[in-house]
Design an enzyme around this catalytic site. Structure first.
Site, PDB file in Angstrom:
ATOM      1  N   HIS A   1       0.827  -1.215   0.000  1.00 44.89           N
ATOM      2  CA  HIS A   1       0.000   0.000   0.000  1.00 44.89           C
ATOM      3  C   HIS A   1       0.858   1.260   0.000  1.00 44.89           C
ATOM      4  CE1 HIS A   1      -3.476  -2.539   1.885  1.00 44.89           C
ATOM      5  NE2 HIS A   1      -3.186  -2.884   0.644  1.00 44.89           N
TER       6      HIS A   1
ATOM      7  N   HIS B   1      -9.431  -1.674  -5.027  1.00 44.44           N
ATOM      8  CA  HIS B   1      -8.340  -2.082  -4.142  1.00 44.44           C
ATOM      9  C   HIS B   1      -7.387  -3.056  -4.854  1.00 44.44           C
ATOM     10  CE1 HIS B   1      -6.205  -2.302  -0.373  1.00 44.44           C
ATOM     11  NE2 HIS B   1      -5.947  -3.555  -0.737  1.00 44.44           N
TER      12      HIS B   1
ATOM     13  N   ASP C   1      -3.353  -2.721  -5.194  1.00 36.18           N
ATOM     14  CA  ASP C   1      -2.345  -3.750  -4.908  1.00 36.18           C
ATOM     15  C   ASP C   1      -1.436  -4.004  -6.115  1.00 36.18           C
ATOM     16  OD1 ASP C   1      -3.039  -4.215  -2.269  1.00 36.18           O
ATOM     17  OD2 ASP C   1      -4.410  -5.858  -2.729  1.00 36.18           O
TER      18      ASP C   1
ATOM     19  N   HIS D   1      -1.401 -11.128  -5.214  1.00 31.44           N
ATOM     20  CA  HIS D   1       0.004 -10.771  -4.988  1.00 31.44           C
ATOM     21  C   HIS D   1       0.968 -11.731  -5.696  1.00 31.44           C
ATOM     22  CE1 HIS D   1      -1.020  -7.556  -2.368  1.00 31.44           C
ATOM     23  NE2 HIS D   1      -1.609  -8.336  -1.486  1.00 31.44           N
TER      24      HIS D   1
ATOM     25  N   HIS E   1      38.684 -28.855 -26.866  1.00 30.09           N
ATOM     26  CA  HIS E   1      37.257 -28.621 -26.591  1.00 30.09           C
ATOM     27  C   HIS E   1      36.604 -28.062 -27.829  1.00 30.09           C
ATOM     28  CE1 HIS E   1      33.647 -27.059 -24.523  1.00 30.09           C
ATOM     29  NE2 HIS E   1      33.950 -27.914 -23.579  1.00 30.09           N
TER      30      HIS E   1
HETATM   31 ZN   LIG Z   1      -4.057  -4.490  -0.425  1.00 25.81          ZN
END
Ligand SMILES: [Zn+2]
Length: 440
Positions: A82, A239, A243, A266, A345
């Site tokens: 936040h 909201h 986030d 998240h 090699h």
């Molecule tokens: Zn949140």
């Protein structure tokens, strides 16, 4: 696209805020302090010995259950999303977030207290341009639970989000351009919400001591329980956008792109942030100079040999093309058929051994560290190589551009670098090399 020029910003002065921590229920105070250009956002734990700081960067992400936690060693900072959302959206590029607990105050579960704090602190324009991530082609993150994030090219940062609860209850959609004004008005006041069935087990285990209707909306069946009425009819999707902005701030650059998000969370946000950061690191390696300039700020072979003790056939750096600030270096090594390792090699099929590329990265990184420590009495010892990947074979005639970037340093003791070998604009190998410093 990508032509808009903007300057970095920090807060004008120190401002503070206090409240309750969600997980421990204890009192916490948070202070926002100005920071110099290219500093980014760092959290500082005043309550711990030595007051450690940590970069709000995706490399430091630790957990994504219910909130976003960053950490380093045993130190953790929980629920960073936040405050990061407010800083990012309001236009703060550089700041220190100082706290006397392991998470910021939860406030009313929205980003409103942080917006108020930032406005109290004011804003200062700094002298360096902002760093952007321009989306060039679609990137996406998908999960089995129906989460889908698609990031598309766009000149602005836009988010179009669909949120749906269990059994698609409270399905909401909102599309917006993320600007400071829109964030403050439309997103910052939107509070955290939880579905009762998701938090019931946590409440029983007493894991959310500071949690109450003061700082979250609880949805039980069709009922919406909260201290005050909903601030928006579609507060939940708002909201979710909050986030997303906070989690994507961990990229450390401003995104120019359109994010289409379905049921974001998240974990998926962090996966996308990680993918963006990975793409950015690759781009930075690729955009370094390809031609070898003459008489520039780099180092010629003679100067390289003054720093490195290595000699033929083990000197894997022909020349340092240049440094970028204190933390980046680009060097070059031409690979010819005369390299002794080609004899064996492999006979009749010469391919450069991957370990020799790692050695080249280590040598270039140690030139960078030498420049950093500014002393020849301490010498960097190669300690470990992580995440080493060999992507393409290197043949005689190839010119390798070796890039090293310092990603972490602990005083004069330890340093971590991210290194790339690039041939013909393609990454042929990469790795994270760690060094320790010892007295000679
Ligand atoms: Zn949140």
């Amino acid at each position: 696209m990508a032509s808009t020029f903007e300057f970095q910003q920090t807060v004008g002065k120190t401002a503070s805020l206090s409240g309750t921590s969600l997980h421990t229920g204890e009192k916490v105070s948070l202070k926002l302090l100005p920071a110099p250009v290219d500093h980014g956002i760092k959290f500082k734990r005043k309550d711990l010995q030595d007051e450690p700081t940590i970069d709000a960067r995706i490399d430091n992400l630790k957990t994504v259950e219910r909130a976003t936690t960053i950490g380093e060693g045993p130190m953790r900072v929980h629920t960073v999303e936040h405050v990061l959302a407010a800083l990012s959206a309001m236009g703060v590029d550089n700041a220190i977030v100082e706290m006397d607990a392991n998470e910021p105050p939860i406030g009313d579960g929205s980003a409103q207290p942080y917006v108020d704090l930032i406005k109290k602190a004011g804003m200062t324009v700094q002298e360096e341009p902002r760093k952007f991530f321009d989306v060039r082609e679609p990137m996406y993150v998908e999960s089995k639970t129906g989460v889908l994030l698609v990031l598309l090219p766009d000149e602005k940062f836009r988010i179009s989000c669909t949120q749906a609860g269990p059994n698609n209850r409270f399905t909401q959609y909102l599309s917006m351009e993320v600007t400071a004004a829109a964030f403050e008005r439309e997103i910052a006041p939107a509070r955290t919400f939880v579905f009762y069935e998701d938090v019931q087990p946590l409440m029983e285990k007493n894991l959310i001591k500071g949690g109450s209707l003061e700082n979250a909306i609880v949805v039980r069946g069709e009922a919406v329980l909260s201290k005050e009425p909903l601030r928006f009819a579609d507060e939940f999707v708002r909201h979710k956008i909050l986030d997303i902005i906070g989690d994507l701030a961990l990229v450390g650059r401003r995104i120019r792109g359109h994010l289409v998000a379905v049921k974001p969370g998240h974990a998926a946000n962090a996966d996308l942030a990680r993918a963006i950061a990975r793409e950015q690191t690759q781009r930075s390696a690729m955009s370094a100079p390809r031609a070898i300039p003459i008489g520039d700020s780099g180092l010629d072979t003679r100067e390289v040999m003054k720093i490195l003790p290595h000699r033929y056939p083990f000197l894997m750096v022909d020349r340092v093309i240049g440094f970028e600030g204190e933390n980046k270096i680009t060097a070059v090594k031409s690979i010819t058929i005369n390299e002794p390792f080609f004899q064996g090699h492999f006979p009749g099929h010469p391919v450069m051994p991957g370990v020799m590329q790692v050695e080249a990265m280590a040598q270039v990184a140690s030139i960078l560290l030498f420049k950093l420590t500014k002393t020849s009495s301490r010498v960097g010892y190669f300690m470990s190589a992580d995440q080493v990947k060999f992507r393409k074979p290197v043949f005689p005639g190839d010119t390798i551009f070796i890039h090293a970037e310092l990603t972490r340093a602990r005083g004069n003791r330890m340093a971590k670098t991210k290194c790339y070998c690039v041939v013909n604009d393609a990454v042929v190998s990469e790795g994270e090399l760690m060094f320790t410093f010892l007295d000679k």
